[in-house]
Design a protein around this motif. Structure first.
Motif, mmCIF file in Angstrom:
data_model
loop_
_atom_site.group_PDB
_atom_site.id
_atom_site.type_symbol
_atom_site.label_atom_id
_atom_site.label_comp_id
_atom_site.label_asym_id
_atom_site.label_seq_id
_atom_site.Cartn_x
_atom_site.Cartn_y
_atom_site.Cartn_z
ATOM 1 N N ARG A 12 0.619 -1.742 0.567
ATOM 2 C CA ARG A 12 -0.393 0.103 0.378
ATOM 3 C C ARG A 12 1.454 1.437 0.097
ATOM 4 O O ARG A 12 0.853 1.923 -1.065
ATOM 5 C CB ARG A 12 -0.457 -0.256 1.185
ATOM 6 N N MET A 16 0.597 3.870 -3.080
ATOM 7 C CA MET A 16 0.578 5.376 -2.518
ATOM 8 C C MET A 16 1.596 6.406 -2.868
ATOM 9 O O MET A 16 2.015 7.571 -3.137
ATOM 10 C CB MET A 16 0.395 5.363 -1.295
ATOM 11 N N ASP A 48 -7.694 -2.722 -4.298
ATOM 12 C CA ASP A 48 -9.367 -2.265 -4.496
ATOM 13 C C ASP A 48 -9.554 -1.887 -2.980
ATOM 14 O O ASP A 48 -10.293 -0.651 -3.497
ATOM 15 C CB ASP A 48 -9.423 -3.382 -3.781
ATOM 16 N N ARG A 49 -8.849 -1.640 -2.363
ATOM 17 C CA ARG A 49 -8.831 -0.232 -1.153
ATOM 18 C C ARG A 49 -8.850 0.710 -2.013
ATOM 19 O O ARG A 49 -8.797 2.006 -1.276
ATOM 20 C CB ARG A 49 -7.655 -0.912 0.007
ATOM 21 N N LEU A 50 -7.667 1.414 -2.859
ATOM 22 C CA LEU A 50 -7.359 3.017 -2.987
ATOM 23 C C LEU A 50 -8.123 2.903 -3.878
ATOM 24 O O LEU A 50 -8.562 4.393 -4.034
ATOM 25 C CB LEU A 50 -5.768 1.904 -3.037
ATOM 26 N N THR A 51 -8.905 1.895 -4.770
ATOM 27 C CA THR A 51 -10.380 2.939 -5.674
ATOM 28 C C THR A 51 -11.164 2.978 -4.737
ATOM 29 O O THR A 51 -11.792 3.897 -4.814
ATOM 30 C CB THR A 51 -10.371 0.927 -6.394
ATOM 31 N N ASP A 52 -11.591 1.992 -3.978
ATOM 32 C CA ASP A 52 -12.879 2.344 -3.020
ATOM 33 C C ASP A 52 -12.586 3.511 -1.807
ATOM 34 O O ASP A 52 -13.310 4.678 -1.823
ATOM 35 C CB ASP A 52 -12.981 0.520 -1.784
ATOM 36 N N GLU A 53 -11.746 4.037 -2.011
ATOM 37 C CA GLU A 53 -10.740 5.378 -1.123
ATOM 38 C C GLU A 53 -10.994 6.434 -1.784
ATOM 39 O O GLU A 53 -11.068 7.412 -1.854
ATOM 40 C CB GLU A 53 -9.783 4.550 0.092
ATOM 41 N N GLY A 54 -10.791 6.007 -3.580
ATOM 42 C CA GLY A 54 -10.778 7.408 -4.370
ATOM 43 C C GLY A 54 -9.513 7.555 -4.347
ATOM 44 O O GLY A 54 -8.995 8.455 -5.062
ATOM 45 N N LEU A 55 -8.324 7.116 -4.339
ATOM 46 C CA LEU A 55 -6.757 7.093 -4.169
ATOM 47 C C LEU A 55 -6.948 6.804 -5.533
ATOM 48 O O LEU A 55 -5.745 7.483 -6.087
ATOM 49 C CB LEU A 55 -6.194 6.865 -3.127
ATOM 50 N N SER A 57 -8.304 5.808 -9.246
ATOM 51 C CA SER A 57 -8.966 6.584 -10.383
ATOM 52 C C SER A 57 -8.583 6.392 -11.673
ATOM 53 O O SER A 57 -7.843 6.701 -11.980
ATOM 54 C CB SER A 57 -10.044 7.456 -9.543
#
Length: 154
Positions: A12, A16, A48-55, A57
């Protein structure tokens, strides 16, 4: 010093770090994380988590990529091809090009002015040279033809 991405936190953090520098597409980010030694399962979970958080796109990546390449003087055909090579869906690429609000005719004219000083081709050899250059940059042949013949307002 190479960091081994053997924990979800490390994957992660690395993802990031990459996203902090510029927008990335999912395919591109996956490839970069794999090169750094992350397992496919950890990559998928992190992305998947980064996509869910909007980071992360795809839409933002497409918008950013199209705007950047258009500012650099590239046309829609070249941009479409580059995005396709990066593993993005054709429908998403078409949507991004449609929504980008770039005046391709004006961009073509700017590129032509910069490269050829606004000098229309005097003969067939010059016309072919200018056409090849503009086509390589990714502009459609109909726009190139209109520009070089002086009918760009048609």
């Amino acid at each position: 010093m190479t960091t081994v991405l053997d924990t979800p936190v490390a994957v992660r953090r690395s993802a990031m770090d990459l996203l902090a520098r510029r927008e990335h597409g999912r395919v591109e980010l996956t490839r970069k994380l794999r090169q750094r030694g992350a397992s496919p399962e950890m990559i998928e979970a992190a992305l998947d988590r980064l996509t869910d958080e909007g980071l992360l796109s795809e839409a933002r990546y497409l918008e950013s990529f199209v705007a950047s390449r258009a500012r650099s003087g590239y046309g829609p055909l070249r941009i479409r091809e580059e995005l396709g090579q990066r593993g993005l869906a054709r429908a998403d690429i078409e949507q991004a090009l449609k929504e980008c609000e770039v005046d391709w005719r004006a961009r073509l004219s700017e590129v032509w002015q910069r490269k050829f000083s606004g000098r229309r081709p005097a003969d067939a050899r010059e016309r072919a040279q200018q056409t090849r250059f503009l086509a390589y940059r990714g502009y459609p042949m109909d726009l190139i033809g209109r520009l070089l013949s002086g009918r760009e307002d048609d």
